[in-house]
Design a protein around this motif. Sequence first.
Motif, PDB file in Angstrom:
ATOM      1  N   ARG A 241      19.514  12.401  28.871  1.00  0.00           N
ATOM      2  CA  ARG A 241      18.275  12.525  28.112  1.00  0.00           C
ATOM      3  C   ARG A 241      17.943  11.236  27.372  1.00  0.00           C
ATOM      4  N   PHE A 242      18.963  10.593  26.829  1.00  0.00           N
ATOM      5  CA  PHE A 242      18.753   9.285  26.205  1.00  0.00           C
ATOM      6  C   PHE A 242      18.245   8.276  27.242  1.00  0.00           C
ATOM      7  N   ALA A 243      18.864   8.303  28.423  1.00  0.00           N
ATOM      8  CA  ALA A 243      18.494   7.351  29.474  1.00  0.00           C
ATOM      9  C   ALA A 243      17.043   7.549  29.917  1.00  0.00           C
ATOM     10  N   LYS A 244      16.631   8.822  30.090  1.00  0.00           N
ATOM     11  CA  LYS A 244      15.250   9.090  30.510  1.00  0.00           C
ATOM     12  C   LYS A 244      14.264   8.580  29.459  1.00  0.00           C
ATOM     13  N   ALA A 245      14.541   8.862  28.195  1.00  0.00           N
ATOM     14  CA  ALA A 245      13.656   8.403  27.126  1.00  0.00           C
ATOM     15  C   ALA A 245      13.631   6.880  27.050  1.00  0.00           C
ATOM     16  N   ALA A 246      14.771   6.250  27.258  1.00  0.00           N
ATOM     17  CA  ALA A 246      14.843   4.793  27.185  1.00  0.00           C
ATOM     18  C   ALA A 246      14.053   4.134  28.317  1.00  0.00           C
ATOM     19  N   ILE A 247      14.218   4.673  29.518  1.00  0.00           N
ATOM     20  CA  ILE A 247      13.518   4.088  30.661  1.00  0.00           C
ATOM     21  C   ILE A 247      12.016   4.269  30.522  1.00  0.00           C
ATOM     22  N   ASN A 248      11.583   5.445  30.082  1.00  0.00           N
ATOM     23  CA  ASN A 248      10.150   5.643  29.845  1.00  0.00           C
ATOM     24  C   ASN A 248       9.643   4.686  28.769  1.00  0.00           C
ATOM     25  N   GLY A 249      10.483   4.427  27.771  1.00  0.00           N
ATOM     26  CA  GLY A 249      10.074   3.566  26.674  1.00  0.00           C
ATOM     27  C   GLY A 249       9.864   2.118  27.064  1.00  0.00           C
ATOM     28  N   ILE A 250      10.505   1.668  28.149  1.00  0.00           N
ATOM     29  CA  ILE A 250      10.327   0.287  28.584  1.00  0.00           C
ATOM     30  C   ILE A 250       9.394   0.175  29.785  1.00  0.00           C
ATOM     31  N   ASP A 251       8.734   1.290  30.147  1.00  0.00           N
ATOM     32  CA  ASP A 251       7.806   1.263  31.269  1.00  0.00           C
ATOM     33  C   ASP A 251       6.680   0.264  30.986  1.00  0.00           C
ATOM     34  N   PRO A 252       6.383  -0.642  31.921  1.00  0.00           N
ATOM     35  CA  PRO A 252       5.334  -1.647  31.659  1.00  0.00           C
ATOM     36  C   PRO A 252       3.918  -1.094  31.662  1.00  0.00           C
ATOM     37  N   VAL A 253       3.716   0.097  32.194  1.00  0.00           N
ATOM     38  CA  VAL A 253       2.383   0.705  32.247  1.00  0.00           C
ATOM     39  C   VAL A 253       2.393   2.029  31.509  1.00  0.00           C
ATOM     40  N   ASP A 254       1.403   2.244  30.666  1.00  0.00           N
ATOM     41  CA  ASP A 254       1.237   3.529  29.994  1.00  0.00           C
ATOM     42  C   ASP A 254       0.542   4.468  30.979  1.00  0.00           C
ATOM     43  N   VAL A 255       1.317   5.298  31.651  1.00  0.00           N
ATOM     44  CA  VAL A 255       0.753   6.134  32.717  1.00  0.00           C
ATOM     45  C   VAL A 255      -0.247   7.156  32.169  1.00  0.00           C
ATOM     46  N   HIS A 256      -0.066   7.601  30.953  1.00  0.00           N
ATOM     47  CA  HIS A 256      -0.990   8.569  30.369  1.00  0.00           C
ATOM     48  C   HIS A 256      -2.367   7.939  30.146  1.00  0.00           C
ATOM     49  N   ARG A 257      -2.389   6.790  29.501  1.00  0.00           N
ATOM     50  CA  ARG A 257      -3.659   6.136  29.193  1.00  0.00           C
ATOM     51  C   ARG A 257      -4.376   5.684  30.463  1.00  0.00           C
ATOM     52  N   SER A 258      -3.639   5.075  31.395  1.00  0.00           N
ATOM     53  CA  SER A 258      -4.292   4.531  32.587  1.00  0.00           C
ATOM     54  C   SER A 258      -4.844   5.643  33.478  1.00  0.00           C
ATOM     55  N   TYR A 259      -4.127   6.758  33.589  1.00  0.00           N
ATOM     56  CA  TYR A 259      -4.643   7.860  34.401  1.00  0.00           C
ATOM     57  C   TYR A 259      -5.855   8.506  33.736  1.00  0.00           C
ATOM     58  N   ARG A 260      -5.811   8.642  32.419  1.00  0.00           N
ATOM     59  CA  ARG A 260      -6.952   9.215  31.707  1.00  0.00           C
ATOM     60  C   ARG A 260      -8.186   8.334  31.875  1.00  0.00           C
ATOM     61  N   PHE A 261      -7.997   7.030  31.896  1.00  0.00           N
ATOM     62  CA  PHE A 261      -9.095   6.096  32.133  1.00  0.00           C
ATOM     63  C   PHE A 261      -9.713   6.339  33.509  1.00  0.00           C
ATOM     64  N   GLU A 262      -8.882   6.499  34.517  1.00  0.00           N
ATOM     65  CA  GLU A 262      -9.376   6.797  35.860  1.00  0.00           C
ATOM     66  C   GLU A 262     -10.179   8.085  35.884  1.00  0.00           C
ATOM     67  N   GLN A 263      -9.704   9.101  35.163  1.00  0.00           N
ATOM     68  CA  GLN A 263     -10.384  10.391  35.182  1.00  0.00           C
ATOM     69  C   GLN A 263     -11.808  10.298  34.639  1.00  0.00           C
ATOM     70  N   GLY A 264     -12.032   9.346  33.744  1.00  0.00           N
ATOM     71  CA  GLY A 264     -13.380   9.177  33.217  1.00  0.00           C
ATOM     72  C   GLY A 264     -14.375   8.844  34.312  1.00  0.00           C
ATOM     73  N   PHE A 265     -13.975   8.068  35.289  1.00  0.00           N
ATOM     74  CA  PHE A 265     -14.861   7.727  36.399  1.00  0.00           C
ATOM     75  C   PHE A 265     -15.061   8.908  37.341  1.00  0.00           C
ATOM     76  N   THR A 266     -14.036   9.747  37.474  1.00  0.00           N
ATOM     77  CA  THR A 266     -14.208  10.977  38.249  1.00  0.00           C
ATOM     78  C   THR A 266     -15.293  11.842  37.627  1.00  0.00           C
ATOM     79  N   PHE A 267     -15.256  11.977  36.316  1.00  0.00           N
ATOM     80  CA  PHE A 267     -16.257  12.804  35.641  1.00  0.00           C
ATOM     81  C   PHE A 267     -17.648  12.188  35.776  1.00  0.00           C
ATOM     82  N   GLU A 268     -17.737  10.874  35.689  1.00  0.00           N
ATOM     83  CA  GLU A 268     -19.024  10.195  35.844  1.00  0.00           C
ATOM     84  C   GLU A 268     -19.597  10.428  37.246  1.00  0.00           C
ATOM     85  N   ALA A 269     -18.733  10.367  38.262  1.00  0.00           N
ATOM     86  CA  ALA A 269     -19.195  10.615  39.629  1.00  0.00           C
ATOM     87  C   ALA A 269     -19.734  12.030  39.776  1.00  0.00           C
TER      88      ALA A 269
END
Length: 253
Positions: A204-232
């Motif tokens: 559990r420590f390892a999973k949290a640590a690896i997520n913490g050093i992820d170079p991309v914020d997957v939550h923010r970037s995917y939510r950004f993409e979804q905005g264009f889906t809604f616009e379409a």
Amino acid sequence: MSVSTSVPEPTQGVAVVTVDYPPVNALPVRGWYAVADAVRAAGRDPATRCVVLAAEGRGFNAGVDIKEMRRDSGHTALIGANRGCYAAFSAVYECEVPVVAAVQGFCLGGGIGLVGNADAIVASEDATFGLPELDRGALGAATHLARLVPQHLMRALYYTSRTVTAAELHAHGSVWQVVPRAELRDAALELAREIARKDGTLLRFAKAAINGIDPVDVHRSYRFEQGFTFEANLSGLADRIREDFGTRGEGGT
């Protein structure tokens, strides 16, 4: 139609979350939330040290249920699908323990969101992966495809809606192992058992640590993409594309 959780070997620390939405595992809104709930619950169980995410049927996942979208005269289904996919993808990423995806057949659209956020992927020889979003009036999950292939390949696959094979992803290092379809579940469980032999707290420590050093914020970037889906969708463009798609098949994100 269901999402179920099993513990095939209680002493091994592996939980299996299985998705079964015939005929092609194109999930309705409630299906995405069911995946999210099951994965989070499995990860919270102190007896679980690894989760296998699997599916029954011809393919792993065909994205969202386009028919559900077309039945909705407003935007309720679209908003539900956006939020449901976000919840399911986040649940896999944030699962307290590692998640191994066992992928057979097609893995399309929302399926890419699931496996792109998994910790490891085991695939059958017939598995194919892709984002047919532009053919289906949607956008999204480029965030997750970019975790599977290099940047320029991701862009070419996204713009063309082409798929890649499990063997090709294995060559890129994003698929751990490619096996005959009949051996898929056993191979995924074997990897999960190897992971689960580690100390549960340390995992559990390892999973949290690896997520913490992820170079991309997957939550923010995917939510950004979804905005264009809604616009379409608001512009009517998505409806026109989906009407054409509805005469040719089903599924997709």
